[in-house]
Structures are given as structure tokens and as C-alpha cells.
Design a protein around this motif. Structure first.
Motif, PDB file in Angstrom:
ATOM      1  N   PRO A   1       0.809  -1.228   0.000  1.00 54.12           N
ATOM      2  CA  PRO A   1       0.000   0.000   0.000  1.00 54.12           C
ATOM      3  C   PRO A   1       0.834   1.267   0.000  1.00 54.12           C
ATOM      4  CG  PRO A   1      -0.001  -1.018   2.169  1.00 54.12           C
ATOM      5  CD  PRO A   1       0.658  -1.994   1.245  1.00 54.12           C
ATOM      6  N   GLY A   2       2.162   1.146   0.122  1.00 56.27           N
ATOM      7  CA  GLY A   2       2.980   2.349   0.153  1.00 56.27           C
ATOM      8  C   GLY A   2       3.543   2.774  -1.191  1.00 56.27           C
ATOM      9  N   ILE A   3       3.453   1.932  -2.233  1.00 57.64           N
ATOM     10  CA  ILE A   3       4.102   2.246  -3.503  1.00 57.64           C
ATOM     11  C   ILE A   3       3.126   2.951  -4.441  1.00 57.64           C
ATOM     12  CG2 ILE A   3       5.093   1.280  -5.613  1.00 57.64           C
ATOM     13  CD1 ILE A   3       6.518  -0.753  -3.988  1.00 57.64           C
ATOM     14  N   ILE A   4       3.524   4.111  -4.930  1.00 55.41           N
ATOM     15  CA  ILE A   4       2.774   4.871  -5.936  1.00 55.41           C
ATOM     16  C   ILE A   4       3.621   4.878  -7.200  1.00 55.41           C
ATOM     17  CG2 ILE A   4       1.931   7.164  -6.568  1.00 55.41           C
ATOM     18  CD1 ILE A   4       1.413   7.617  -3.542  1.00 55.41           C
ATOM     19  N   TYR A   5       3.055   4.432  -8.314  1.00 58.40           N
ATOM     20  CA  TYR A   5       3.807   4.279  -9.556  1.00 58.40           C
ATOM     21  C   TYR A   5       3.278   5.272 -10.576  1.00 58.40           C
ATOM     22  CZ  TYR A   5       6.765   1.486 -12.717  1.00 58.40           C
ATOM     23  OH  TYR A   5       7.771   1.027 -13.557  1.00 58.40           O
ATOM     24  N   LEU A   6       4.106   6.231 -10.947  1.00 56.17           N
ATOM     25  CA  LEU A   6       3.753   7.247 -11.932  1.00 56.17           C
ATOM     26  C   LEU A   6       4.403   6.908 -13.267  1.00 56.17           C
ATOM     27  CD1 LEU A   6       4.402  10.487  -9.809  1.00 56.17           C
ATOM     28  CD2 LEU A   6       2.291   9.156  -9.970  1.00 56.17           C
ATOM     29  N   VAL A   7       3.682   7.148 -14.347  1.00 52.64           N
ATOM     30  CA  VAL A   7       4.212   6.956 -15.691  1.00 52.64           C
ATOM     31  C   VAL A   7       4.072   8.275 -16.437  1.00 52.64           C
ATOM     32  CG1 VAL A   7       4.018   5.671 -17.849  1.00 52.64           C
ATOM     33  CG2 VAL A   7       3.485   4.540 -15.672  1.00 52.64           C
ATOM     34  N   GLY A   8       5.176   8.814 -16.926  1.00 50.41           N
ATOM     35  CA  GLY A   8       5.129  10.090 -17.634  1.00 50.41           C
ATOM     36  C   GLY A   8       6.296  10.215 -18.585  1.00 50.41           C
ATOM     37  N   THR A   9       6.201  11.180 -19.491  1.00 50.84           N
ATOM     38  CA  THR A   9       7.249  11.355 -20.501  1.00 50.84           C
ATOM     39  C   THR A   9       8.257  12.406 -20.056  1.00 50.84           C
ATOM     40  OG1 THR A   9       7.678  11.821 -22.832  1.00 50.84           O
ATOM     41  CG2 THR A   9       5.789  12.940 -21.838  1.00 50.84           C
ATOM     42  N   SER A  10       8.888  12.131 -18.927  1.00 51.61           N
ATOM     43  CA  SER A  10       9.784  13.101 -18.291  1.00 51.61           C
ATOM     44  C   SER A  10      11.235  12.852 -18.672  1.00 51.61           C
ATOM     45  CB  SER A  10       9.643  13.011 -16.766  1.00 51.61           C
ATOM     46  OG  SER A  10       8.297  13.059 -16.377  1.00 51.61           O
ATOM     47  N   GLY A  11      12.061  13.894 -18.490  1.00 51.55           N
ATOM     48  CA  GLY A  11      13.496  13.742 -18.601  1.00 51.55           C
ATOM     49  C   GLY A  11      14.112  14.180 -19.910  1.00 51.55           C
ATOM     50  N   HIS A  12      13.330  14.831 -20.778  1.00 52.41           N
ATOM     51  CA  HIS A  12      13.842  15.196 -22.116  1.00 52.41           C
ATOM     52  C   HIS A  12      15.065  16.118 -22.051  1.00 52.41           C
ATOM     53  CE1 HIS A  12      14.217  16.417 -26.155  1.00 52.41           C
ATOM     54  NE2 HIS A  12      12.954  16.449 -26.505  1.00 52.41           N
ATOM     55  N   PRO A  13      15.080  17.313 -21.440  1.00 50.11           N
ATOM     56  CA  PRO A  13      13.991  17.956 -20.709  1.00 50.11           C
ATOM     57  C   PRO A  13      13.076  18.791 -21.612  1.00 50.11           C
ATOM     58  CG  PRO A  13      15.985  19.232 -20.413  1.00 50.11           C
ATOM     59  CD  PRO A  13      16.349  18.051 -21.278  1.00 50.11           C
ATOM     60  N   ASN A  14      11.815  18.822 -21.214  1.00 50.57           N
ATOM     61  CA  ASN A  14      10.766  19.597 -21.873  1.00 50.57           C
ATOM     62  C   ASN A  14       9.988  20.277 -20.761  1.00 50.57           C
ATOM     63  OD1 ASN A  14       8.298  20.435 -22.939  1.00 50.57           O
ATOM     64  ND2 ASN A  14       8.065  18.679 -24.273  1.00 50.57           N
ATOM     65  N   PHE A  15       9.962  21.601 -20.734  1.00 48.80           N
ATOM     66  CA  PHE A  15       9.402  22.312 -19.589  1.00 48.80           C
ATOM     67  C   PHE A  15       8.024  21.798 -19.196  1.00 48.80           C
ATOM     68  CE2 PHE A  15       6.676  25.604 -17.823  1.00 48.80           C
ATOM     69  CZ  PHE A  15       7.356  25.901 -16.656  1.00 48.80           C
ATOM     70  N   GLY A  16       7.110  21.634 -20.155  1.00 49.85           N
ATOM     71  CA  GLY A  16       5.757  21.227 -19.816  1.00 49.85           C
ATOM     72  C   GLY A  16       5.701  19.861 -19.170  1.00 49.85           C
ATOM     73  N   ASP A  17       6.374  18.876 -19.759  1.00 48.74           N
ATOM     74  CA  ASP A  17       6.369  17.526 -19.200  1.00 48.74           C
ATOM     75  C   ASP A  17       7.037  17.491 -17.831  1.00 48.74           C
ATOM     76  OD1 ASP A  17       5.083  16.480 -21.442  1.00 48.74           O
ATOM     77  OD2 ASP A  17       6.974  16.121 -22.479  1.00 48.74           O
ATOM     78  N   GLU A  18       8.133  18.214 -17.694  1.00 45.89           N
ATOM     79  CA  GLU A  18       8.836  18.228 -16.399  1.00 45.89           C
ATOM     80  C   GLU A  18       8.005  18.949 -15.338  1.00 45.89           C
ATOM     81  OE1 GLU A  18      10.921  16.246 -17.258  1.00 45.89           O
ATOM     82  OE2 GLU A  18      11.371  16.815 -19.323  1.00 45.89           O
ATOM     83  N   PHE A  19       7.327  20.008 -15.746  1.00 45.21           N
ATOM     84  CA  PHE A  19       6.500  20.772 -14.814  1.00 45.21           C
ATOM     85  C   PHE A  19       5.382  19.894 -14.252  1.00 45.21           C
ATOM     86  CE2 PHE A  19       3.109  23.699 -13.638  1.00 45.21           C
ATOM     87  CZ  PHE A  19       3.791  24.705 -12.965  1.00 45.21           C
ATOM     88  N   ILE A  20       4.751  19.089 -15.123  1.00 43.60           N
ATOM     89  CA  ILE A  20       3.664  18.213 -14.693  1.00 43.60           C
ATOM     90  C   ILE A  20       4.171  17.172 -13.708  1.00 43.60           C
ATOM     91  CG2 ILE A  20       2.233  16.298 -15.527  1.00 43.60           C
ATOM     92  CD1 ILE A  20       1.583  18.058 -17.978  1.00 43.60           C
TER      93      ILE A  20
END
Length: 397
Positions: A3-22
Motif C-alpha cells: 500500500p505504500g508504492i505509488i507508480y507514476l508513468v510520464g514522458t519526463s526527462g527530455h527535458p521539456n518544460f511542460g512535461d517536467e512541470f507536470i
């Protein structure tokens, strides 16, 4: 299932300001609401993501397990790719993936965070949803998708339909995406971080420009630069300084090089400065930008501007979602050169309600742990009142 693990999936690390901001917005929220949870971010560029998000959550881990699996099957037909991804997730069988996939099985939830990266522009990204669903069916983990921009619509079907079948919660950020996939309308995930960005940034009055060179229709860069040049020259005749903001390193530099005779290097604001010190925002600005999240944040600050569409069916949908919320910015398409609006739109006035709506969504998905103090009351109304009274944020440019 832990119950402690939260798994996020996103297109981060380009860097791209919008994706990184989210991604940063979700991590900062979880740092307050769920500080003791292990948070895993699955990103296509985990090394850069680790640097960008260092310290944003005390128990952040970064991987590329699901993204690597999707990229490995990117060139296959949708049905075949979906079959391979599902079989790998459920069947294991190789040390190249097994440890990462076993970690996914421990999550209480898997969350496809916002952005416009699951659509026909990158059809193989539908594999992210396939992989998440396979885990959810095995373990009972909750599946979330927020702030999704899904246009141009995937065609043919991504191997498993409807796209978000089995998800506990799924929202689109624009009407076209919602209609195409039968989703309810939500808000872009950037709204989760706007309040903090407004409070931490300052900007000198002036004209701010950002024109991308990536993902543009043929000839669009040239016409967009000419539009920006005309606005910069008009501002100069009025004694208004022009600045250039970089949202994606490199891709936003090409347009600046064509405008450098009008904007000196000292008024070029690089991505690193934006990331470390904040996007320069003020209600005393005007903007010409093709970047969707610069349009969103600047309009939220009360700035006037012109949004520049670079790719039909993709960027026009993004910008129109902001104008629908009341940015008041005209959208320049093809060879069109709309006039700079004389007044700001109502988005800044609507901001407190929009922030409260996004905060409520986050609290629904991730209720605070027992004993965690409630989030402080929104100060967005205070910021808006300051803007209306003429107290502007000035300083850095």
C-alpha cells in the motif's frame, strides 16, 4: 500489493518544460500528502529525470521499465505490440525486465500522468496503457490517467479498446480527446503546480517569445518567426524590451538565432534558469509562443499574448483548450498574424476555482496519510487580487 508504492508513468526527462512541470507538480503534491510512500516514476529518460526531480519527494525512485518495453515494440503492428507487452508483463522470463516488472506489481496504483503523448503522433505509446492494464488485472492495483491530450486520435485501434478500459479514473484535458475516447473532461495536470509557480517567480515587464523548431508543419517555423519578429519590432517602437524563453533546450534555440539581432543574449532565458528559478511570469507581459504550457501559465498570470500553432491536429488542439478556459489569446495558424489582444482574458479571474478543482482531483486519487496536516488554503485568490490592484511581480527576466 504494497500500500505504500505509488507508480507514476510520464514522458519526463527530455527535458521539456511542460512535461517536467507536470511530473514535478505531482511529486510536490505527493511529498506533502504521501511523504512516507515509495514513489516510482517510469520515464523514458530516467537519468535526466533523477537530476530534474532530485529532492522533490523524499522517497522518489526513477526507472524506465515500462517505457523500455514500449520502445522495444515500437515498430510492430498495434495488436502484436500489445500482445508482446502483455505477455512480458504477466509472464516475466528475462532478467532484463523481471526485477522492474516485479516492482510494478507491488504498487497500490499506476498513474499515467498528463501530457499529450498517447496519440497518433506516437501510436506505440498506447503500449504504456496496455502494460498498466496488465498489471492492474493481475494485482488489483488502481489505474489512473489525468490531464490526457489524446489528439490526433489513435488509428487503428491500439490493440486493446477502449483505450482506458479497466481504469479506476481517467480524464482528458480537451473536448476532442474526451469525445474521442468517451472520457470525462478534466484539467491539464499543470494546474496542480500553477499556484506555486506564480508565487515563486518574478518577471520584468516586456514581450516574451518562445518559438519551437520541433514538430512543426513544413514552412511553419519561418512564418512563426516572422510573426514574432513583427511583434518584437512593434514592441521596440513602443520602448518595450523583448525577451526569449527556452522551454526545450536546442529546439527553441533555432528561432532565437533568427531573432538575435532584435533580442540580445542577456535577454535569452535558458531552460536551466527557468527550471531553477521559475518561469518569468507577470500580468505586465505580452507573449508570442508556440509552447502550450507557456501559453497556459502566462495566461494564468494575467498576461496577454498570441499563441502560435505549429502542427495542425496536435498543437492547435492544445492551444484551443487554453483559449476555451479564457486565456483571451488568439491562435495564429498558417500565415495568419492576429493582433495582440488589448486586454487579458478571464482565465486569471477563474484561476482560484480551477486550482481548487485540480486540488480536489489530486486529493481524491491520493488522500493524505493519517496525521498529515491539511494542505494550506489556496492563495490564488490573493495573487489575483494583487494583480487587479496593480501590484505586479517584477525583477528577474
Amino acid at each position: 500489493m504494497n500500500p505504500g508504492i505509488i507508480y507514476l508513468v510520464g514522458t519526463s526527462g527530455h527535458p521539456n518544460f511542460g512535461d517536467e512541470f507536470i511530473a514535478a507538480a505531482w511529486l510536490k503534491y505527493l511529498a506533502v500528502a504521501r511523504p512516507d510512500a515509495d514513489v516510482w516514476l517510469d520515464s523514458p529518460q530516467p537519468g535526466m529525470a533523477q537530476v530534474l526531480f532530485e529532492g522533490l519527494h523524499p522517497r522518489l525512485r526513477v526507472t524506465n521499465t515500462l517505457w523500455r518495453l514500449v520502445h522495444e515494440n515500437a515498430d510492430l503492428p498495434a495488436d502484436e505490440a500489445a500482445k508482446n507487452i502483455r505477455e512480458r508483463v504477466t509472464g516475466l522470463g528475462t532478467p532484463a525486465y523481471d526485477l522492474g516488472l516485479l516492482k510494478m506489481r507491488e504498487a497500490e496504483s499506476l498513474h499515467l500522468i498528463g501530457g499529450g503523448y498517447v496519440n497518433e503522433t506516437w501510436p506505440h505509446h498506447a503500449g504504456l496503457v496496455v502494460g498498466m492494464r496488465a498489471v492492474g488485472e493481475m494485482t488489483g492495483a488502481k489505474l489512473f490517467a489525468t490531464g490526457q491530450g489524446l489528439m490526433p486520435v489513435l488509428s487503428p485501434a491500439p490493440g486493446e479498446t477502449p483505450l482506458f478500459r479497466g481504469f479506476t479514473y481517467a480524464r482528458a484535458r480537451d473536448e476532442a480527446s474526451a469525445a474521442a475516447h468517451g472520457l470525462e473532461m478534466g484539467l491539464d495536470d499543470a494546474f496542480l503546480g500553477i499556484e506555486e509557480e506564480l508565487s515563486r517567480t518574478e518577471a520584468a515587464p516586456g514581450l516574451y517569445v518562445c518559438i519551437q523548431s520541433d514538430m512543426a508543419d513544413p514552412g511553419r517555423l519561418e512564418s512563426a518567426v516572422e510573426l514574432a519578429r513583427a511583434e518584437i519590432e512593434r514592441a521596440a517602437r513602443q520602448g518595450i524590451a523583448a525577451y526569449y524563453v527556452e522551454a526545450i533546450p536546442g529546439f527553441d534555440r533555432a528561432a532565437y538565432e533568427r531573432l538575435a539581432d532584435l533580442i540580445p543574449e542577456e535577454r535569452f532565458v535558458p531552460f536551466v534558469h527557468v527550471w531553477n528559478h521559475g518561469l518569468p511570469l507577470s500580468d505586465q507581459q505580452t507573449w508570442v509562443t508556440s509552447r502550450f504550457h507557456l501559453h497556459l501559465l502566462a495566461a494564468a498570470a494575467g498576461a496577454r499574448g498570441i499563441a502560435v500553432g505549429m502542427k495542425k491536429g496536435y498543437y492547435d488542439v492544445k492551444h484551443e483548450s487554453v483559449t476555451a478556459l479564457g486565456s483571451g489569446w488568439p491562435l495564429a495558424l498558417d500565415e495568419g498574424s492576429p493582433a495582440m489582444p488589448a486586454q487579458a482574458g478571464p482565465l486569471a479571474a477563474k484561476l482560484p476555482a480551477l486550482l481548487a478543482r485540480k486540488r480536489a482531483e489530486a486529493e481524491t486519487l491520493y488522500p493524505a496519510e493519517p496525521g498529515v496536516p491539511a494542505q494550506p488554503a489556496s492563495s490564488a485568490a490573493k495573487l489575483f487580487n494583487l494583480a487587479r490592484s496593480g501590484v505586479s511581480r517584477r525583477g528577474r527576466g
